[in-house]
Design a protein around this motif. Sequence first.
Motif, PDB file in Angstrom:
ATOM      1  N   LYS A 294       0.854  -1.187   0.000  1.00  0.00           N
ATOM      2  CA  LYS A 294       0.000   0.000   0.000  1.00  0.00           C
ATOM      3  C   LYS A 294       0.891   1.239   0.000  1.00  0.00           C
ATOM      4  O   LYS A 294       1.657   1.463   0.935  1.00  0.00           O
ATOM      5  N   TYR A 295       0.791   2.012  -1.060  1.00  0.00           N
ATOM      6  CA  TYR A 295       1.666   3.167  -1.219  1.00  0.00           C
ATOM      7  C   TYR A 295       0.844   4.454  -1.184  1.00  0.00           C
ATOM      8  O   TYR A 295      -0.321   4.483  -1.567  1.00  0.00           O
ATOM      9  N   ASP A 296       1.470   5.492  -0.701  1.00  0.00           N
ATOM     10  CA  ASP A 296       0.885   6.828  -0.650  1.00  0.00           C
ATOM     11  C   ASP A 296       1.961   7.826  -1.031  1.00  0.00           C
ATOM     12  O   ASP A 296       3.149   7.631  -0.711  1.00  0.00           O
ATOM     13  N   LEU A 297       1.565   8.905  -1.700  1.00  0.00           N
ATOM     14  CA  LEU A 297       2.531   9.881  -2.184  1.00  0.00           C
ATOM     15  C   LEU A 297       2.588  11.087  -1.259  1.00  0.00           C
ATOM     16  O   LEU A 297       1.555  11.585  -0.803  1.00  0.00           O
ATOM     17  N   SER A 298       3.783  11.546  -1.006  1.00  0.00           N
ATOM     18  CA  SER A 298       3.986  12.735  -0.192  1.00  0.00           C
ATOM     19  C   SER A 298       3.690  13.986  -1.008  1.00  0.00           C
ATOM     20  O   SER A 298       3.881  14.020  -2.230  1.00  0.00           O
ATOM     21  N   SER A 299       3.221  15.025  -0.335  1.00  0.00           N
ATOM     22  CA  SER A 299       2.933  16.290  -1.021  1.00  0.00           C
ATOM     23  C   SER A 299       4.178  17.138  -1.224  1.00  0.00           C
ATOM     24  O   SER A 299       4.128  18.150  -1.915  1.00  0.00           O
ATOM     25  N   LEU A 300       5.297  16.737  -0.634  1.00  0.00           N
ATOM     26  CA  LEU A 300       6.551  17.463  -0.787  1.00  0.00           C
ATOM     27  C   LEU A 300       7.430  16.789  -1.829  1.00  0.00           C
ATOM     28  O   LEU A 300       7.414  15.563  -1.979  1.00  0.00           O
ATOM     29  N   MET A 301       8.185  17.597  -2.529  1.00  0.00           N
ATOM     30  CA  MET A 301       9.147  17.106  -3.509  1.00  0.00           C
ATOM     31  C   MET A 301      10.548  17.532  -3.083  1.00  0.00           C
ATOM     32  O   MET A 301      10.760  18.662  -2.637  1.00  0.00           O
ATOM     33  N   VAL A 302      11.487  16.606  -3.210  1.00  0.00           N
ATOM     34  CA  VAL A 302      12.869  16.854  -2.816  1.00  0.00           C
ATOM     35  C   VAL A 302      13.719  17.028  -4.067  1.00  0.00           C
ATOM     36  O   VAL A 302      13.626  16.222  -5.009  1.00  0.00           O
ATOM     37  N   THR A 303      14.514  18.075  -4.097  1.00  0.00           N
ATOM     38  CA  THR A 303      15.472  18.293  -5.183  1.00  0.00           C
ATOM     39  C   THR A 303      16.873  18.114  -4.620  1.00  0.00           C
ATOM     40  O   THR A 303      17.299  18.847  -3.726  1.00  0.00           O
ATOM     41  N   VAL A 304      17.582  17.120  -5.131  1.00  0.00           N
ATOM     42  CA  VAL A 304      18.938  16.796  -4.672  1.00  0.00           C
ATOM     43  C   VAL A 304      19.910  17.258  -5.751  1.00  0.00           C
ATOM     44  O   VAL A 304      19.867  16.778  -6.894  1.00  0.00           O
ATOM     45  N   THR A 305      20.781  18.191  -5.387  1.00  0.00           N
ATOM     46  CA  THR A 305      21.719  18.782  -6.341  1.00  0.00           C
ATOM     47  C   THR A 305      23.140  18.590  -5.838  1.00  0.00           C
ATOM     48  O   THR A 305      23.431  18.857  -4.668  1.00  0.00           O
ATOM     49  N   GLU A 306      24.007  18.150  -6.716  1.00  0.00           N
ATOM     50  CA  GLU A 306      25.421  18.012  -6.371  1.00  0.00           C
ATOM     51  C   GLU A 306      26.125  19.350  -6.594  1.00  0.00           C
ATOM     52  O   GLU A 306      26.064  19.919  -7.681  1.00  0.00           O
ATOM     53  N   GLU A 307      26.783  19.838  -5.564  1.00  0.00           N
ATOM     54  CA  GLU A 307      27.434  21.144  -5.636  1.00  0.00           C
ATOM     55  C   GLU A 307      28.938  20.999  -5.429  1.00  0.00           C
ATOM     56  O   GLU A 307      29.415  20.024  -4.838  1.00  0.00           O
ATOM     57  N   HIS A 308      29.661  22.003  -5.914  1.00  0.00           N
ATOM     58  CA  HIS A 308      31.122  21.999  -5.887  1.00  0.00           C
ATOM     59  C   HIS A 308      31.612  23.378  -5.448  1.00  0.00           C
ATOM     60  O   HIS A 308      31.002  24.399  -5.780  1.00  0.00           O
ATOM     61  N   MET A 309      32.697  23.411  -4.696  1.00  0.00           N
ATOM     62  CA  MET A 309      33.254  24.683  -4.241  1.00  0.00           C
ATOM     63  C   MET A 309      33.789  25.475  -5.440  1.00  0.00           C
ATOM     64  O   MET A 309      34.588  24.967  -6.216  1.00  0.00           O
ATOM     65  N   PRO A 310      33.377  26.738  -5.608  1.00  0.00           N
ATOM     66  CA  PRO A 310      33.910  27.539  -6.724  1.00  0.00           C
ATOM     67  C   PRO A 310      35.385  27.853  -6.514  1.00  0.00           C
ATOM     68  O   PRO A 310      35.893  27.862  -5.392  1.00  0.00           O
ATOM     69  N   PHE A 311      36.066  28.154  -7.640  1.00  0.00           N
ATOM     70  CA  PHE A 311      37.513  28.381  -7.567  1.00  0.00           C
ATOM     71  C   PHE A 311      37.838  29.619  -6.758  1.00  0.00           C
ATOM     72  O   PHE A 311      38.840  29.635  -6.033  1.00  0.00           O
TER      73      PHE A 311
END
Length: 377
Positions: A294-311
């Motif tokens: 039995k599955y249910d969907l969350s009302s929130l969406m997660v955005t996962v972004t890979e980040e890098h230290m700028p020079f």
Amino acid sequence: MRRLNRKKTLSLVKELDAFPKVPDSYVETSASGGTVSLIAFTTMALLTIMEFSVYQDTWMKYEYEVDKDFSSKLRINIDITVAMKCQYVGADVLDLAETMVASADGLVYEPVIFDLSPRQKEWQRMLHLIQSRLQEEHSLQDVIFKSAFKSSSTALPPREEDSSQPPDACRIHGHLYVNKVAGNFHITVGKAIPHPRGHAHLAALVNHDSYNFSHRIDHLSFGEVVPGIINPLDGTEKIAVDHNQMFQYFITVVPTKLHTYKISADTHQFSVTERERVINHAAGSHGVSGIFMKYDLSSLMVTVTEEHMPFWQFFVRLCGIVGGIFSTTGMLHGIGKFIVEIIYCRFRIGSYKPISSVPFEDGHTDNHLPLLENNTH
């Protein structure tokens, strides 16, 4: 005239010099200063190497927002093996809108052997080890996200030997597209047939003694399939202790957008709670034997972004390390030298003995040192 202007400009620039040069003849070197300089350069080198390793590394940034997409379809990826023959079981989905999605829309029933081969058992053991580590150390999920499409496939390896044993189980695998509302994916006895009030399964034609809902979930995910991603139920195996046994999985699905330097995918994460019980109507335990998700969907969406230290940030941090070590070691060296000079001066003053006083005729004493101890002509 131009030469005169150039000389004035150069003289003005020289006056603005904030780093005046000291002649070499006025610079005094010492062993203590050389030791401190050596320590400072060594520390700067170590910290520079550590800072460069941090600059090369990346991290995952999590952002949360309301999921506004309810019109699209949700993809369910399924690979489950049930310890019953394929003609005895049926799988389908029924959501809250009473929309039925039959297994014929994307699932394949394949007769297989339920027991795993030695190679497959080793795969299952490693998968269980990874699952236990993921539950203890949640930061490993970031490593899995960054290694997606780069790591090896997490699918069950094929059986390596041709066994003469007849198939005793059914592998149900494939994918289904369902509405983005709560629903129930289930595998139970008999094939599903449409019904005005929902649907039903033809279980009357199956012998009760052949019920065995021992199962193994090789893969279960929602959304786009991302190789290398390990889901919470991958590798789960349940053994039924009774013919009438119900296995329930309560799943909360969270839409996830994954953006790394290697991939960009719209997938879904989920959490799960498990429950199993024996169906005994006489004891008040009612229900239907089978496997229910039995599955249910969350009302929130997660955005996962890979980040890098700028020079530029790396360069500023590097300048701070070099300048900070130079300033700190210089101050520590000056303070240490000052303390040593004070202690040394005290020892030198204490090494002189006091001179005995010289009496005068009027009773006074003279404690001053004589200018000449022996007056020789």
